[in-house]
Design a protein around this motif. Sequence first.
Motif, PDB file in Angstrom:
ATOM      1  N   MET A 153       1.167  -1.051  -0.239  1.00 37.84           N
ATOM      2  CA  MET A 153       0.048  -0.207  -0.073  1.00 37.84           C
ATOM      3  C   MET A 153       0.847   1.452   0.226  1.00 37.84           C
ATOM      4  SD  MET A 153      -3.457  -0.543   2.604  1.00 37.84           S
ATOM      5  CE  MET A 153      -3.633  -2.330   3.226  1.00 37.84           C
ATOM      6  N   GLN A 198      -0.456   4.782  -0.196  1.00 37.58           N
ATOM      7  CA  GLN A 198      -1.195   5.211  -0.021  1.00 37.58           C
ATOM      8  C   GLN A 198      -0.324   5.577   0.996  1.00 37.58           C
ATOM      9  OE1 GLN A 198      -2.362   2.568  -1.465  1.00 37.58           O
ATOM     10  NE2 GLN A 198      -3.811   2.838  -2.369  1.00 37.58           N
ATOM     11  N   GLU A 235      -9.776   6.455   1.565  1.00 37.08           N
ATOM     12  CA  GLU A 235     -10.921   6.011   1.377  1.00 37.08           C
ATOM     13  C   GLU A 235     -10.296   4.892   0.358  1.00 37.08           C
ATOM     14  OE1 GLU A 235     -12.935   9.368   0.565  1.00 37.08           O
ATOM     15  OE2 GLU A 235     -13.863   9.673   1.974  1.00 37.08           O
ATOM     16  N   SER A 236      -8.899   5.072  -0.464  1.00 43.08           N
ATOM     17  CA  SER A 236      -8.621   4.607  -1.073  1.00 43.08           C
ATOM     18  C   SER A 236      -8.044   3.020  -0.869  1.00 43.08           C
ATOM     19  CB  SER A 236      -7.996   4.856  -2.927  1.00 43.08           C
ATOM     20  OG  SER A 236      -6.410   4.973  -1.800  1.00 43.08           O
ATOM     21  N   ILE A 237      -7.733   3.218   0.342  1.00 46.26           N
ATOM     22  CA  ILE A 237      -6.845   2.093   0.918  1.00 46.26           C
ATOM     23  C   ILE A 237      -8.292   1.356   1.763  1.00 46.26           C
ATOM     24  CG2 ILE A 237      -5.616   1.327   3.390  1.00 46.26           C
ATOM     25  CD1 ILE A 237      -3.738   3.936   2.731  1.00 46.26           C
ATOM     26  N   CYS A 238      -9.203   2.202   2.101  1.00 46.31           N
ATOM     27  CA  CYS A 238     -10.376   1.390   2.715  1.00 46.31           C
ATOM     28  C   CYS A 238     -11.191   0.494   0.935  1.00 46.31           C
ATOM     29  CB  CYS A 238     -11.568   2.428   3.379  1.00 46.31           C
ATOM     30  SG  CYS A 238     -10.674   3.440   4.333  1.00 46.31           S
ATOM     31  N   GLN A 239     -11.204   0.777   0.684  1.00 47.22           N
ATOM     32  CA  GLN A 239     -11.665   0.283  -0.806  1.00 47.22           C
ATOM     33  C   GLN A 239     -11.276  -0.864  -1.073  1.00 47.22           C
ATOM     34  OE1 GLN A 239     -11.879   3.451  -4.144  1.00 47.22           O
ATOM     35  NE2 GLN A 239     -14.234   4.210  -2.928  1.00 47.22           N
ATOM     36  N   GLN A 240      -9.938  -0.685  -1.054  1.00 45.68           N
ATOM     37  CA  GLN A 240      -8.791  -2.088  -1.521  1.00 45.68           C
ATOM     38  C   GLN A 240      -9.493  -2.631  -0.726  1.00 45.68           C
ATOM     39  OE1 GLN A 240      -4.841  -0.775  -2.315  1.00 45.68           O
ATOM     40  NE2 GLN A 240      -5.494   0.652  -3.925  1.00 45.68           N
ATOM     41  N   GLU A 241      -9.393  -2.829   0.244  1.00 45.11           N
ATOM     42  CA  GLU A 241      -8.887  -3.489   1.722  1.00 45.11           C
ATOM     43  C   GLU A 241     -10.057  -3.967   2.776  1.00 45.11           C
ATOM     44  OE1 GLU A 241      -6.293  -5.324   2.929  1.00 45.11           O
ATOM     45  OE2 GLU A 241      -5.611  -4.145   1.150  1.00 45.11           O
ATOM     46  N   LYS A 242     -11.334  -3.370   1.261  1.00 44.95           N
ATOM     47  CA  LYS A 242     -13.083  -3.637   1.496  1.00 44.95           C
ATOM     48  C   LYS A 242     -13.132  -3.720   2.944  1.00 44.95           C
ATOM     49  CE  LYS A 242     -14.013  -6.648  -1.699  1.00 44.95           C
ATOM     50  NZ  LYS A 242     -12.036  -6.910  -2.340  1.00 44.95           N
TER      51      LYS A 242
END
Length: 48
Positions: free
Chosen positions: A1, A3, A30-37
């Motif tokens: 990651m 980010q 937010e992109s980390i959260c999306q990637q990690e669901k």
Amino acid sequence: MNQFGLILKHARNLGFEEEPNYKYMRGLLESICQQEKITVDYKFDWCK
């Protein structure tokens, strides 16, 4: 990651009186959260 690295780089490059680009950093998180669901709850008053 990558980010997290970008967030740290942004923070380290700030001048003492300079304000961080919160929109940019929030987007990275937010992109980390999306990637990690990960579901994020924005019901806190400090998240406006």
